[in-house]
Design an enzyme around this catalytic site. Sequence first.
Site, short mmCIF file in Angstrom:
data_model
loop_
_atom_site.label_atom_id
_atom_site.label_comp_id
_atom_site.label_asym_id
_atom_site.label_seq_id
_atom_site.Cartn_x
_atom_site.Cartn_y
_atom_site.Cartn_z
CE LYS A 288 51.92 38.06 30.59
NZ LYS A 288 51.86 37.83 32.04
CG ASP A 324 50.27 40.03 35.23
OD1 ASP A 324 49.09 39.66 35.19
OD2 ASP A 324 51.16 39.58 34.48
CD GLN A 466 43.85 41.91 30.56
OE1 GLN A 466 42.94 41.10 30.39
NE2 GLN A 466 45.06 41.73 30.12
#
Length: 486
Positions: A288, A324, A466
Site C-alpha cells: 500500500k 478506505d 473503487q
Amino acid sequence: MICVPITAITTAGALQEIQQAEEVADILELRIDYLADPDLAKLLAARKKPLIATNRKTDEGGKFPGTEAERLKLLEEAARLGAEYIDLEWSCGQEVIQRFKELTRGGKSRIICSWHNFQETPQDLNQIYSSIKSTGADIIKIVTQATSINDNLRIFDLIAKAQADGQEIIALCMGPCGEISRILTPLLGAYLTFGSLRPGKESAPGQIEARTLRQVYRIGELKETDFRLYGLVGNPVSQSQGIYIHNRAFQHLQLDSLYVNFLVEDLASFMRDFKGYLCGLSVTMPYKQKIMDYLSEVDPIARRIGAVNTIVKRKNKLIGYNTDIIGAVQAIEAVTAIAEKRVVLLGAGGVARAIAYGIARQGGKLTILNRTPSRAQTLARELFCRSGGLEEIQNLEADILINGTSVGMAPQSDEMPVPASVLRPGMVVFDTVYHPATTRLLEEARARGCLTVSGVDMFLRQAAAQFALWTGFEAPVEVMRSALKW
Ligand code: NAP
C-alpha cells in the site's frame, strides 16, 4: 471453453464424474492414466460432450503405470471409439505422432501435442512452439510452471503468436503465480482452459474449480480480447473477497470487465510489464505504501495517509487513491453522524491512519489510543488531536468507539482490544476487523445495547468506491454483499 478433467480411479467413478462435469464443462478430459480398470467403450459411450483422451506418462506428471506400448494402445482404442481429441506428449516423438495422425485420418479425432515443464517457464518458448508445430499436430499444448507472475506474460505472447499463425493453442502456467493464466488465456485466444470438477479434484497445481471459472470469472460469457482487466495486487491474495464482489458487480451491470488476483513478489517488474494490460487495481499488504513509487499521480489525501489501496488508469497514467477513508466514513455515517461526536480510535497502523483522517475530515473530536503510544502520538500530531495508550480508554467517554487494531481477527477471534466494561448503551461501536464478520467486540457491544458497525460494511463500501472510480458507475453494493463468501 472450459475443459474438466475426469480423474476418478475407477470406471464406475469416472461415469459419475462425467455426468457431474457435463453440467459445467464444454469439453471433458478423460485421464485414462488415473483409471485402474479403464473401460473405454463404456466411458466414451456415456459422454455427451466432446472428450480429450489423455493417458499421461509419469515423467510428464501423469500416473500411467504400464509400458509405453500399453499406454499408446489405450489411446489408439480411444481414437477408434471416437474420442474427439487425443493428447500425445511431444516427447513421444515424430514417428508416434505421425502414426496417430494416420490412424485418426478420416476419423473425427484431432491430435493435441502437449509439452510440460513442472519447474519453470523457460525463455525459449517460441522454439518449443515451433518444434511442436512442425509435427503437424492440430492443437499445440504448452504448460509451464510459473515461478513469478511475469511468467504468465510469456504465455500470453505465445498465444498471440499462435493466433497470428492461425494455429490453435492451449497454453497456461501452473502453480499459484500462474492462476491468472487459467482465467485469462481463453479470453486472449487459447483454445480452452482447464477447471477442476470440485476442490480436491485438480489434475494440476493451481487449477481453479470449473464452476468458479464459469460463475465468478464468466469464462464463456465475457467477450474475448475486448475486456477490461482489473485486479488485486498483494502477497498473499488468496483470501481476497474482491474477486467475488467486483466480478459480480461487473456482471450485474453487464460490463465486459474482469477482476483477478495478482500474487506479486516483485512489485517493480509487475508494474513495468503488466501496465499495458491493466485498467485498474486494488492494492493490499504489503504494497500500500511502496506502490506510490510506480504511479503518475497520487490523490492528496492518499498521500497524507501514506497509503494507496486503489489505482485507476486514465489516459495511460496510473493514479492512486485511498478508498478506505470513504469506506470507513460511509459505514459509520450509515448509523450516526460523525461531526462533533467524541470518537475514540484504537490503533495507529495502516487502517487506523485512513480512519483517523476520515474522522478528522468529518469534524469528529478524535482521540487515538494505541498499544505503542508513540505511534498514536505521531498520528495525533498530524491531525491536532489527543492520543495515549490503550489503557486510557478507562478514563474516556466516547460516542463512537472504533477498533482499528488487528485484535479479534481470526484465528484469535476470542480477543478484545478493550474490556467489555467500557461499552455503554447507545455508544456506536465499529470494528474494522472483518474476519470474522461479527467479532467478539461487536457481540459484546450488541449485548450491552450499543449500535454496531461491522468491518464488512467498511470493506464493501471501500470496494464500492473503487468500483465507481474504475467504471464511473454507482456500485451495486447489495449485489456485492450477496457475493461475499463469508
Ligand atoms: P497494521 O498496520 O499492522 O496495524 C495493526 C494495529 O494493530 C497497530 O495499531 C498495532 O499496534 C495494533 N495491534 C496489533 N496487535 C495488537 C495487540 N495484540 N494488542 C493491541 N494492539 C495490537 O494493520 P492494518 O492494516 O491497520 O489492519 C488492522 C486491521 O484492520 C486488520 O484486522 C485488518 O483486517 C483490518 N482492515 C479492515 C479493512 C476493512 O475494509 N474493513 C481494511 C483494511 C484493514 P502497534 O502499533 O502497537 O503495533
